[in-house]
Design an enzyme around this catalytic site. Structure first.
Site, PDB file in Angstrom:
ATOM      1  N   ILE A  18       0.827  -1.199   0.000  1.00 58.63           N
ATOM      2  CA  ILE A  18       0.000   0.000   0.000  1.00 58.63           C
ATOM      3  C   ILE A  18       0.860   1.248   0.000  1.00 58.63           C
ATOM      4  CG2 ILE A  18      -1.687   1.329   1.329  1.00 58.63           C
ATOM      5  CD1 ILE A  18      -2.855  -1.251   2.335  1.00 58.63           C
ATOM      6  N   GLY A  21       6.706   4.494   4.790  1.00 60.31           N
ATOM      7  CA  GLY A  21       6.988   5.740   5.478  1.00 60.31           C
ATOM      8  C   GLY A  21       7.953   5.509   6.607  1.00 60.31           C
ATOM      9  N   GLY A  22       8.009   6.492   7.537  1.00 65.17           N
ATOM     10  CA  GLY A  22       8.947   6.385   8.633  1.00 65.17           C
ATOM     11  C   GLY A  22       8.669   5.224   9.558  1.00 65.17           C
ATOM     12  N   MET A  23       7.432   4.757   9.563  1.00 60.34           N
ATOM     13  CA  MET A  23       7.083   3.650  10.445  1.00 60.34           C
ATOM     14  C   MET A  23       7.287   2.301   9.778  1.00 60.34           C
ATOM     15  SD  MET A  23       3.757   4.753  12.626  1.00 60.34           S
ATOM     16  CE  MET A  23       2.785   5.154  11.204  1.00 60.34           C
ATOM     17  N   GLY A  24       7.670   2.275   8.555  1.00 63.05           N
ATOM     18  CA  GLY A  24       7.859   1.009   7.866  1.00 63.05           C
ATOM     19  C   GLY A  24       6.967   0.904   6.649  1.00 63.05           C
ATOM     20  N   VAL A  26       3.664  -0.632   4.502  1.00 58.84           N
ATOM     21  CA  VAL A  26       2.269  -0.962   4.749  1.00 58.84           C
ATOM     22  C   VAL A  26       1.767  -1.854   3.618  1.00 58.84           C
ATOM     23  CG1 VAL A  26      -0.023  -0.061   5.254  1.00 58.84           C
ATOM     24  CG2 VAL A  26       2.001   1.284   5.837  1.00 58.84           C
ATOM     25  N   LYS A  41       1.084  -3.068   8.923  1.00 60.81           N
ATOM     26  CA  LYS A  41       2.204  -2.118   8.941  1.00 60.81           C
ATOM     27  C   LYS A  41       3.414  -2.845   9.529  1.00 60.81           C
ATOM     28  CE  LYS A  41       1.162   2.089   9.892  1.00 60.81           C
ATOM     29  NZ  LYS A  41       1.422   2.833   8.639  1.00 60.81           N
ATOM     30  N   ASP A 125       0.590  13.309  14.799  1.00 62.34           N
ATOM     31  CA  ASP A 125       1.000  13.368  13.390  1.00 62.34           C
ATOM     32  C   ASP A 125      -0.231  13.542  12.503  1.00 62.34           C
ATOM     33  OD1 ASP A 125       2.862  13.423  11.346  1.00 62.34           O
ATOM     34  OD2 ASP A 125       2.865  11.261  11.054  1.00 62.34           O
TER      35      ASP A 125
END
Length: 865
Positions: A18, A21-24, A26, A41, A125
């Protein structure tokens, strides 16, 4: 490293990427257990390698998972190093939008933020990329609170790295979220501690962007963007005038001067829907005020002329809706207080669960995680549904997500929820008690302990007093009682044996197959005047006098005419292939069929509006005779092996369910076998005649299996076969009494097991994916049970008793679909089988159509006041 389609992470199958980003990264993934698509995620490797950080993240994720709000995408759980979240189909909002359209989105964002802030959770955020608008116009906030989950404990934030375009904590903590530069509050950009006021700042930035289509803070690079956030006074001239006061309050650089609660946002908007007109010339500025004053004067004059006129009556709208497709039994239902949603506890293809239907929709959707649900009821804000399942009182958000267990409720019998988040409920069948517990969960406390079976409580408008139904006691004690949370009141207010619902200034209940309305003075808890009929053809059900009615605060009434579940049950014979051989008797409220040892007679329960009696039927002649006559609830009959006596349960006298026996001829008294403070109901009389197996409802150990010796009155001392923290029920001794088949939920769902009897090592699981209601074939070589899909299952057994007992079960095979009248939560045996295992006597839902509900909008329009 990207994951390819088909990769499995726990129970989740990767379908497609999908984003990242900074969190990994998706992914869209498939939950192979619950058969739904989710957003997965996958967290940065730095987290997976740091146990301390993962532990902290797990704790934060648990907090975030507790957020149940229709505008917050839900977190389902953590799987390996992946976060499992609700998959939201939709698009990011983008401006410019007309004010009305922008506020439709912004107001939902504000509702979600207010809900989370009240629970101590900050988004950190908020930006358009973390907002989705579904095709139906529902706003969903994504990644709620994950900034905190990803941050270092107590660490100060620095903004020296960018990650598409979310900032990270710095080179030592790669990939950890801080925020997005253009939407950061000044204190967030400086690396200071943030609170909900940071979300309010970001809300203002997002609202400006929705209204104008322009980004409020910009720069050629990250440094310039952050500098603009910290120093520049934003120019709000492009925004509609009516929104500027709100934007200015949200975008104060000093958090102390900023809007302190997002819930106050709507009060800062200008009045009216359209934008304010251009400023008038100085000489004409007073004109609108003069005109406004004249308008007020005219309005007063008009109202003076017409104030005596009665308002036009509200239109009454009537229509019907059907239960979900393939529904065979509608146990109970409840409309939300706002009148928008309907929760139904319904059996579909042998499985009971909650379904949720929007009142403006044509279909109901199942709510995952609500298997075996009964007696749904709503929170006052229409956000949550309370219900009973697997021996627990639970709640689930109407927007979806996992169900949460609040406390034990062995066989829950209805609940009600007040505005102070207190729930009153009836925790167990046969227990004369109403308890209270916090809607957040906890240890329940007794608030009413009348004689008889206390069930189906309903709060009055003050939230302190409640009504509940008492049955199974004497005629002078049965009825509707009023009590209070402090336990100081407990008195009968109606002699009727129906449950009640509150609608406006009236109580609604069922009397003699008619829905009645009774004016009620809530200040003193007294009925006023006589009750009058509102709807004909409505009767209470087999569910402890449950009235099949529900009313919203907006005046929408739903009822089922003719009663719910059990109104048209049909006993019938089937062969092993599921072929209907013969219907037995007429359709009606008939339950608990049991075949006599010579297979010439049956005993069964017939349940009218009040009480329940056992009846005998001669199968050859078709003649029926009443077996019990006490005005109480009599049920769960089982024959002695010689066919000369019948054991059964009754709640006569004290209201606690006890064991009785009586001569099968119908002559002689009903003999009390075993009483006590806990409810008891038999599940078998052993083939050798020595033992009666029964279930006991214990507040501490839930449902247990006990055995009562029948050799002589002096030796009738019961002993426990199984009692643990799990539910054990449906105990069935093998024909030689060396093995006990039973159902237990120790695995997390009900399964069929066999153990040596009376003691011995070993436990063998017979069912594979759910099962209950076991029955032995006469030679002990085959065990039947009801599978999770409602089918009769068969398992061949090789048994070897002795010093080292052993058992070899075959793989269970389905025989046929049952459509049993009552679901698994009812804890009674709803079928029997002949000794040779070739014919089955079932209590089915009959051949009628799916249950229908009648809907009346503005139901009380035109009724006498």
């Amino acid at each position: 490293m990207a994951l390819s389609a088909g990769t499995l992470l726990g129970a989740y199958e990767i379908l497609a990427p999908i984003g990242a980003g900074g969190m990994g990264e998706v992914y869209r993934a498939r939950d192979t257990k619950l058969k739904r698509d989710v957003a997965l995620k996958v967290l940065p490797e730095a987290f997976a390698k740091d146990p301390g950080r993962m532990e902290r993240f797990q704790r934060e994720a648990e907090v975030l998972a507790s957020l149940n709000h229709p505008n917050i995408a839900h977190i389902y759980g953590v799987e390996e190093r992946a976060l499992v979240m609700e998959l939201v189909e939709g698009s990011e909002p983008a401006g410019p939008l007309a004010f009305e359209d922008a506020w439709k989105i912004a107001s939902q964002i504000a509702d979600a933020l207010e809900y989370a802030h009240e629970r101590g959770v900050v988004h950190r955020d908020l930006k358009p990329a973390n907002i989705k608008v579904t095709p139906d116009g529902v706003v969903k906030l994504l990644d709620f609170g994950l900034a905190k989950a990803f941050s270092e404990p107590g660490g100060a934030a620095s903004a020296d790295a960018v990650n598409s375009p979310t900032l990270t904590m710095g080179p030592s903590v790669a990939g950890v979220i801080l925020g997005t530069a253009a939407y950061m509050s000044p204190e967030q950009a400086r690396g200071k501690t943030v609170d909900r006021r940071a979300d309010i700042w970001a809300f203002g930035v997002v609202l400006y962007e929705l209204l104008t289509g322009k980004q409020l803070f910009q720069g050629e690079d990250l440094t310039e963007t952050l500098a603009s956030v910290v120093k520049d006074r934003p120019d709000l001239g492009a925004a509609p005038e009516r929104a500027r006061k709100l934007l200015e309050a949200c975008l104060e650089k000093d958090p102390k001067k900023r809007l302190q609660s997002i819930g106050d946002a709507r009060y800062l908007l200008g009045s009216g829907i359209a934008d304010s007109p251009p400023a008038q010339a100085r000489g004409t500025r007073k004109l609108p005020w003069v005109l406004a004053a004249a308008g007020v004067t005219a309005a007063i004059a008009v109202s003076f002329i017409h104030f005596r006129e009665a308002p036009p009556p509200k239109p009454v709208l009537r229509y019907t809706i059907a239960a979900p497709e393939n529904a065979t039994f509608l146990h109970s239902f409840a409309i939300s207080p706002d009148g928008r949603l309907l929760a139904l506890a319904v059996d579909v293809k042998g499985k009971r669960q909650l379904f949720l239907r929007a009142m403006d929709s044509l279909q109901a959707q199942p709510l995952p995680g609500t298997d075996d649900a009964t007696y749904p009821f709503w929170s006052p804000d229409s956000r949550y549904i309370g219900f009973f399942a697997q021996g627990k009182l639970k709640k689930i958000a109407a927007s979806g997500g996992p169900a949460q267990s609040l406390c034990d409720a062995l066989i829950g019998q209805g609940g009600s929820w007040n505005r102070d988040d207190v729930i009153v409920f009836s925790p167990r069948l046969g227990g004369g008690v109403i308890q209270r517990v916090s809607a957040a969960g906890g240890v329940p406390a007794d608030v009413a302990t009348p004689k008889g079976v206390a069930a189906l409580p309903e709060f009055l408008p003050d939230g302190r007093h409640f009504l509940f139904r008492v049955g199974g006691a004497s005629e002078e004690q049965n009825g509707v009682y009023l009590s209070s949370l402090d336990g100081k009141e407990n008195r009968r207010v109606l002699a009727d044996v129906s449950s009640v619902v509150v609608s406006g200034g009236r109580l609604l209940f069922v009397r003699e197959n008619t829905l009645m309305a009774q004016s009620f003075d809530f200040s003193n808890g007294q009925a006023r005047g006589d009750a009058f009929p509102a709807v004909e053809g409505v009767s209470v059900t087999t569910n402890l006098g449950y009235a099949p009615i529900t009313v919203s605060d907006t005046g929408v009434l739903l009822y089922q005419s003719g009663g719910v579940g059990g109104q048209n049950n049909q006993m019938a014979w089937y062969d092993r292939a599921g072929k209907l051989l013969q219907e037995v008797g007429d359709a009606g409220r008939v339950l608990d069929p049991a075949i006599s040892p010579d297979e010439k007679s049956i005993v069964f329960r017939r349940q009218p509006a009040s009480g329940a009696d056992l009846w005998l039927r001669d199968l050859a002649r078709g003649a029926e005779s009443r077996f019990t006559t006490d005005p109480s609830i009599n049920f769960a009959p089982f024959w002695s092996p010689r066919g000369d006596r019948i054991v059964f349960s009754s709640n006569r006298g004290s209201g606690v369910i006890s064991l009785y026996q009586k001569a099968a001829s119908g002559t002689g008294p009903d003999e009390l076998l075993l009483a006590g403070s806990n409810g008891k109901f038999p599940t078998q009389w052993s083939r050798d005649g020595r033992l009666v197996v029964f279930s006991e409802v214990n507040p501490k150990t839930r449902l247990d299996i006990w055995v009562l010796p029948m050799d002589g009155a002096a030796q009738r001392k019961p002993f426990a076969f199984l009692h643990s923290e799990f539910n054990e029920l449906y105990g069935q001794l093998s024909p030689d009494s060396r093995w006990m088949a039973y159902t237990s939920d120790e695995s997390g769902q009900r399964e069929v097991y066999v153990r040596p009897f009376p003691a011995g090592e070993g436990q063998w699981r017979i069912s594979i994916s759910g099962g209950e209601q076991p029955r032995w074939r006469g030679d002990g070589r085959e065990l039947f049970f009801v599978g999770a899909d409602g089918k009769i299952m068969s398992a061949a057994l090789k048994l070897a008793a002795g010093a080292r007992p052993s058992l070899e079960p075959s793989t269970p095979q389905p025989l046929f679909a049952t459509h049993l009248a009552h679901g698994p939560a009812d804890n009674v045996l709803e079928y029997d089988v002949t000794t040779d295992g070739k014919r089955f006597l079932l209590d089915t839902t009959g051949s009628g159509s799916a249950p229908i509900l009648n809907v009346v909008v503005n139901w009380d329009a035109g009724l006498k006041k």
